[in-house]
Design an enzyme around this catalytic site. Sequence first.
Site: not given
Ligand code: C5P
Length: 231
Positions: A31, A58, A60, A63, A116, A207
């Site tokens: 992603k 991603d 998003k 518009d 979230t 992460r």
């Molecule tokens: O590092 P981590 O596992 O938290 O990454 C989650 C990914 O999903 C990030 O790219 C974050 O921007 C994305 N994301 C999220 N919650 C959302 C939508 C997208 O954590 N509601």
Amino acid sequence: MNKKVIIALDFAHGAQARQAVAGLPAAVFFKVGLQGFLEYGEEIVSALKKKEKKLFLDLKFHDIPNTVYGAVNSALKYDPDFLTIHLAGGRTMAQKALEAASRRPGLTILGVTILTSLADSDLLQVGMAPPAADRVLQLVEMGVAAGVKGFVCSPQEIAPLRRRFGNEIILVTPGIRPQWSEKDDQKRIFTPQMAVEAGSDYLVIGRPVTQAPDPAAALARIVSELSAAGK
Ligand code: C5P
């Protein structure tokens, strides 16, 4: 390799993102979000394509319908497999996104429901009535009516969405943390096994893998825990 896992490449620099991809030969789906796309979009997309990886762009989009139509159209040149729009942009916007996307048969438009990061008090500030779970259901109803097939939601919302829509929709969930990893800034988290058990089709994981001392080993551990659980 488990095809359900999507690795989030959230890095400030293109070299770090390319290094992460090179260090995860078993991962098939990556992603690229807004920062990465703006900083080093062309570079990482071509690196992924060269390695025949799948691309989740991603961006998003949110518009007016005509602008989103044009944006999706322009995004086609990166040949994404998944591309996100905000469902809050409304039904016509979603339909225009789908219309543009239909030129690329392999592309799935994913509708982002409620971020979230928004608590109930934040929803009130933007004129939405809590609880978030009800608004998610409402947005997915609208998305399905517009023809959207895939949705991004929190793992907590999978169960009510599966009850309502069964397996006719694709659910993509971030907020995933193996038991052995740091929570970071994620609050409402599910383990990979819990999310798949609840009915998630794709797990977005950043992460816990990319910042692990040994990213390939962290991914292998997640994949083996999923297969041990029969997922
Ligand atoms: O590092 P981590 O596992 O938290 O990454 C989650 C990914 O999903 C990030 O790219 C974050 O921007 C994305 N994301 C999220 N919650 C959302 C939508 C997208 O954590 N509601």
